[in-house]
Design a protein around this motif. Structure first.
Motif, PDB file in Angstrom:
ATOM      1  N   ALA A 204       0.834  -1.208   0.000  1.00  0.00           N
ATOM      2  CA  ALA A 204       0.000   0.000   0.000  1.00  0.00           C
ATOM      3  C   ALA A 204       0.872   1.263   0.000  1.00  0.00           C
ATOM      4  N   ILE A 205       1.970   1.236   0.755  1.00  0.00           N
ATOM      5  CA  ILE A 205       2.882   2.392   0.756  1.00  0.00           C
ATOM      6  C   ILE A 205       3.481   2.587  -0.629  1.00  0.00           C
ATOM      7  N   ASN A 206       3.948   1.504  -1.232  1.00  0.00           N
ATOM      8  CA  ASN A 206       4.544   1.610  -2.563  1.00  0.00           C
ATOM      9  C   ASN A 206       3.541   2.150  -3.567  1.00  0.00           C
ATOM     10  N   ALA A 207       2.293   1.676  -3.480  1.00  0.00           N
ATOM     11  CA  ALA A 207       1.261   2.137  -4.405  1.00  0.00           C
ATOM     12  C   ALA A 207       1.042   3.642  -4.242  1.00  0.00           C
ATOM     13  N   ARG A 208       0.977   4.107  -2.998  1.00  0.00           N
ATOM     14  CA  ARG A 208       0.770   5.538  -2.751  1.00  0.00           C
ATOM     15  C   ARG A 208       1.948   6.359  -3.264  1.00  0.00           C
ATOM     16  N   LEU A 209       3.172   5.926  -2.993  1.00  0.00           N
ATOM     17  CA  LEU A 209       4.350   6.659  -3.439  1.00  0.00           C
ATOM     18  C   LEU A 209       4.443   6.694  -4.962  1.00  0.00           C
ATOM     19  N   ALA A 210       4.199   5.544  -5.608  1.00  0.00           N
ATOM     20  CA  ALA A 210       4.257   5.498  -7.074  1.00  0.00           C
ATOM     21  C   ALA A 210       3.215   6.423  -7.692  1.00  0.00           C
ATOM     22  N   ASN A 211       2.017   6.428  -7.121  1.00  0.00           N
ATOM     23  CA  ASN A 211       0.944   7.288  -7.625  1.00  0.00           C
ATOM     24  C   ASN A 211       1.321   8.766  -7.478  1.00  0.00           C
ATOM     25  N   ASN A 212       1.860   9.138  -6.321  1.00  0.00           N
ATOM     26  CA  ASN A 212       2.191  10.538  -6.083  1.00  0.00           C
ATOM     27  C   ASN A 212       3.363  11.014  -6.932  1.00  0.00           C
ATOM     28  N   LEU A 213       4.385  10.167  -7.086  1.00  0.00           N
ATOM     29  CA  LEU A 213       5.544  10.576  -7.880  1.00  0.00           C
ATOM     30  C   LEU A 213       5.176  10.742  -9.354  1.00  0.00           C
ATOM     31  N   THR A 218       0.879  17.664 -10.933  1.00  0.00           N
ATOM     32  CA  THR A 218      -0.471  18.030 -10.497  1.00  0.00           C
ATOM     33  C   THR A 218      -0.482  18.390  -9.020  1.00  0.00           C
ATOM     34  N   ILE A 219       0.228  17.608  -8.214  1.00  0.00           N
ATOM     35  CA  ILE A 219       0.298  17.892  -6.767  1.00  0.00           C
ATOM     36  C   ILE A 219       0.852  19.292  -6.525  1.00  0.00           C
ATOM     37  N   LYS A 220       1.926  19.646  -7.238  1.00  0.00           N
ATOM     38  CA  LYS A 220       2.526  20.963  -7.067  1.00  0.00           C
ATOM     39  C   LYS A 220       1.604  22.071  -7.557  1.00  0.00           C
ATOM     40  N   SER A 221       0.973  21.833  -8.715  1.00  0.00           N
ATOM     41  CA  SER A 221       0.142  22.897  -9.298  1.00  0.00           C
ATOM     42  C   SER A 221      -1.079  23.205  -8.435  1.00  0.00           C
ATOM     43  N   TYR A 222      -1.550  22.215  -7.675  1.00  0.00           N
ATOM     44  CA  TYR A 222      -2.696  22.430  -6.797  1.00  0.00           C
ATOM     45  C   TYR A 222      -2.278  22.691  -5.349  1.00  0.00           C
ATOM     46  N   ALA A 223      -0.959  22.874  -5.145  1.00  0.00           N
ATOM     47  CA  ALA A 223      -0.432  23.125  -3.793  1.00  0.00           C
ATOM     48  C   ALA A 223      -0.948  22.084  -2.799  1.00  0.00           C
ATOM     49  N   ALA A 224      -0.953  20.832  -3.231  1.00  0.00           N
ATOM     50  CA  ALA A 224      -1.528  19.748  -2.424  1.00  0.00           C
ATOM     51  C   ALA A 224      -0.450  18.921  -1.733  1.00  0.00           C
ATOM     52  N   GLU A 225       0.739  19.511  -1.522  1.00  0.00           N
ATOM     53  CA  GLU A 225       1.828  18.747  -0.920  1.00  0.00           C
ATOM     54  C   GLU A 225       1.467  18.217   0.464  1.00  0.00           C
ATOM     55  N   PHE A 227      -1.504  17.755   1.726  1.00  0.00           N
ATOM     56  CA  PHE A 227      -2.604  16.797   1.614  1.00  0.00           C
ATOM     57  C   PHE A 227      -2.072  15.404   1.262  1.00  0.00           C
ATOM     58  N   GLU A 228      -1.159  15.352   0.295  1.00  0.00           N
ATOM     59  CA  GLU A 228      -0.604  14.051  -0.111  1.00  0.00           C
ATOM     60  C   GLU A 228       0.382  13.526   0.927  1.00  0.00           C
ATOM     61  N   ALA A 229       1.091  14.423   1.595  1.00  0.00           N
ATOM     62  CA  ALA A 229       1.989  13.979   2.676  1.00  0.00           C
ATOM     63  C   ALA A 229       1.187  13.304   3.783  1.00  0.00           C
ATOM     64  N   ALA A 230      -0.022  13.804   4.030  1.00  0.00           N
ATOM     65  CA  ALA A 230      -0.890  13.176   5.034  1.00  0.00           C
ATOM     66  C   ALA A 230      -1.302  11.774   4.602  1.00  0.00           C
ATOM     67  N   HIS A 231      -1.551  11.580   3.291  1.00  0.00           N
ATOM     68  CA  HIS A 231      -1.873  10.245   2.778  1.00  0.00           C
ATOM     69  C   HIS A 231      -0.700   9.284   2.987  1.00  0.00           C
ATOM     70  N   VAL A 232       0.505   9.764   2.651  1.00  0.00           N
ATOM     71  CA  VAL A 232       1.700   8.921   2.822  1.00  0.00           C
ATOM     72  C   VAL A 232       1.916   8.617   4.302  1.00  0.00           C
ATOM     73  N   GLU A 233       1.683   9.622   5.151  1.00  0.00           N
ATOM     74  CA  GLU A 233       1.837   9.414   6.593  1.00  0.00           C
ATOM     75  C   GLU A 233       0.873   8.341   7.096  1.00  0.00           C
ATOM     76  N   ALA A 234      -0.371   8.380   6.621  1.00  0.00           N
ATOM     77  CA  ALA A 234      -1.361   7.382   7.045  1.00  0.00           C
ATOM     78  C   ALA A 234      -0.944   5.986   6.619  1.00  0.00           C
TER      79      ALA A 234
END
Length: 589
Positions: A204-213, A218-225, A227-234
């Motif tokens: 699950a961690i690998n899936a989240r990291l691969a998806n975010n990278l 898109t993450i940067k353009s929406y200033a969602a760093e 938000f996504e860091a919270a997903h990785v933390e979970a």
């Protein structure tokens, strides 16, 4: 079947290496135990002198006995070191070879699985299986297999010495061993589900990291760093909690084993001492038994670590072998399709198709494309245009109907031959992390540099390639990120041209490019389409305006067909799309 047995059945050609490594491990343990025996013999020499064990072998002089002990010690330590080197090299080499083969086998198998299977999986989870799980298997073979063999062989060898010297003491001192082994197996059985959960959490961690990278822009353009860091933390916290539960349980093994070991050691020390004082046991033998008790029992504390490593490896091996054993839904075997024997006529007959768990995508589709004809397929998003291409490439198989190439069902053809006959340019072309020339020659490994350049000129890509820092040798970066979208598209078109297929497919190839690039692709298409069947899937109707025939799709059905002028004259779906895209009003029409 047990995962380890299944693994070794799967890797039959390594059985001889595994057997040899096992022999080296056992031989090392034999010579590892002998120094303790020599200590007892040395005590016997000092105490008994001319009546010692060595004296009975013919070495009467005490000084000669000590020299013999010295020579034996050097020889034993030398052999112990030799076999330690041999088993270390053999086990590690075996681990590396098996890891390499399993990773390649898993990857090759995954490549052959149908696209529908990938829809149910996450790329990060697949990465975890093909990388992390296979590495975990390697770690077990590097050290765990040797540790298990050495614990078992030392138990047998020390028990033999014990019973040879004092059967009654052996029965008491070794009584905890079965309890220790039973306790280790009891713990490891209960560790299994915990480590299975750990591996799932790692996936699950690998899936989240691969998806975010992959979506970092898109993450940067929406200033969602954050938000996504919270997903990785979970995901990381879930992995930590699963691992923590397994660690707390596995950590309990060592204290339990130590208590059992203490009982065995105290028995040897006290009861053996009484026997020696009463003359029932020689001083040398007593020394041997005390040291051997340490040599046997204390290494058993390592069972906790071995059980931990074993269970982690077992969970990983199960996941890897489940992946390798996944059945292939679309077989690769079939009748040969030689390039020179294929004209390129394509026909869909009453084709119905729906994706897993989704509403029907195609319903009763009938269309026929003559060899060498250029056709367009247009329609709104979700009308089923791209699905036609995926079925022709046999990424999927239709639930009903048939797809024919030159009058023969493609389902009976050899899959690789079929795909080699089709040049495919998608909306988002895949570029490998190599040079421009490598990407144009992708799939055509025997192409010369002259062939590559000719294909680039045909795709009107040569001029911009020549302006790159190293020309055709310029590295494009991961997924071609150093190039613009239009440049990537023209390289993909050059790749398809170099392939020289009888059937060429452009699937929304101009939807994400500028007008200049679209015009360049149109000019290239007019040239390369000659003599081959060309299927153009498009949103932009200008892309298919010059096609011999155009099919219009709505809701998975063919609703109109004809050339551009005839379809505009019908004033139907196509005409409406044309007016919408050209800005022409209904009144002007």
């Amino acid at each position: 079947m047990h995962p380890l047995k299944k693994l070794f059945d799967h890797a039959r050609r390594y059985r001889r290496d595994a057997l040899l490594a096992s022999v080296y491990s056992i031989a090392n343990k034999l010579f590892d135990i002998l120094p303790e025996v020599l200590i007892g013999v040395a005590v016997d020499v000092v105490v008994s002198r001319q009546d010692s064990f060595l004296a009975r072998l013919g070495f009467v002089d005490v000084k000669v006995q000590l020299v013999v002990l010295g020579v034996l010690t050097v020889a034993i330590w030398g052999f112990e070191s030799l076999f330690e080197y041999l088993y270390s090299v053999k086990w590690r080499r075996l681990a590396q070879d098996l890891q390499h083969d399993m990773r390649l086998e898993a990857y090759r198998h995954v490549q052959q699985l149908e696209m529908a299977w990938f829809e149910q999986k996450k790329s990060g989870q697949l990465m975890a299986v093909m990388n992390d799980d296979i590495n975990q298997m390697e770690r077990f073979l590097n050290g765990g297999a040797n540790s298990i063999l050495q614990v078992l062989s030392s138990t047998v060898l020390v028990s033999a010495v014990f019973f040879a010297l004092s059967p009654s003491l052996a029965a008491l001192a070794l009584a905890p061993v079965p309890l220790i082994l039973y306790g280790a197996f009891w713990f490891q059985k209960r560790l299994a589900p915990r480590y299975a959960a750990v591996r799932e959490a790692a996936g699950a961690i690998n899936a989240r990291l691969a998806n975010n990278l992959s979506g970092i822009a898109t993450i940067k353009s929406y200033a969602a760093e954050e938000f996504e860091a919270a997903h990785v933390e979970a995901a990381s916290l879930a992995y930590r909690d699963k691992n923590g539960a397994a660690i707390r349980f596995s950590s309990a093994i060592t204290p339990v084993i130590r208590i059992a070991i203490l009982a065995g050691f105290v028995t040897t020390l006290v009861y053996g001492g009484w026997m020696t004082l009463s003359g029932e046991l020689a001083v040398g033998s007593y020394s041997v038994l005390v040291f051997l008790t340490q040599r046997l029992l204390w290494p058993l504390t390592g069972l906790a670590e071995i059980a931990d490593l074993y269970q982690r490896s077992k969970a990983s091996i199960e996941r890897v072998l489940q992946l390798v054993d996944t059945p292939i839904g679309i077989p690769y075997a079939g009748r040969a399709l030689p390039r020179e024997a294929v004209a390129g006529a394509v026909e869909f007959r009453a084709v119905d198709f729906s994706y897993t768990g989704a509403a029907p995508t195609l319903s009763g589709v009938d269309l026929s494309i003559r060899a060498g004809e250029t056709v367009g397929i247009v329609g709104s998003t979700g009308s089923g245009k791209s699905t036609l291409v995926k079925l022709l490439l046999r990424f999927y198989t239709p639930q009903r109907g048939a797809i024919l190439l030159d009058g023969e069902d493609i389902g009976s053809a050899k899959l690789q031959d079929l795909r080699r006959l089709i040049g495919y340019v998608s909306q988002e072309p895949f570029l490998t992390d190599g040079s421009v020339a490598d990407n144009i020659a992708y799939g055509t490994p025997d192409a010369t540099r002259a062939d590559v350049e000719a294909a680039a000129r045909a795709a009107e890509a040569h001029d911009f390639i020549a302006r790159l820092p190293q020309g055709y040798d310029t590295e494009v970066g991961e997924r071609g990120q150093r190039l613009s979208g239009g440049q990537r598209q023209r390289i993909a078109l050059a790749r398809a041209i170099l392939k020289n297929p009888p059937v060429l497919i452009l699937d929304e190839a101009t939807s994400a490019v500028d007008n200049e690039t679209e015009a360049a692709i149109q000019r290239s298409l007019a040239h390369v389409a000659r003599g081959r069947t060309t299927i153009v899937i498009a949103h932009r109707l200008s892309t298919v305006r010059q096609a011999d025939r155009i099919w219009v799709m709505e809701h998975g059905r063919i609703v109109e067909t004809g050339d551009h002028d005839a379809l505009v004259a019908q004033n139907g779906v196509y005409a409406g799309l044309w007016r919408l895209q050209t800005g022409e009003s209904l009144a002007e029409a």
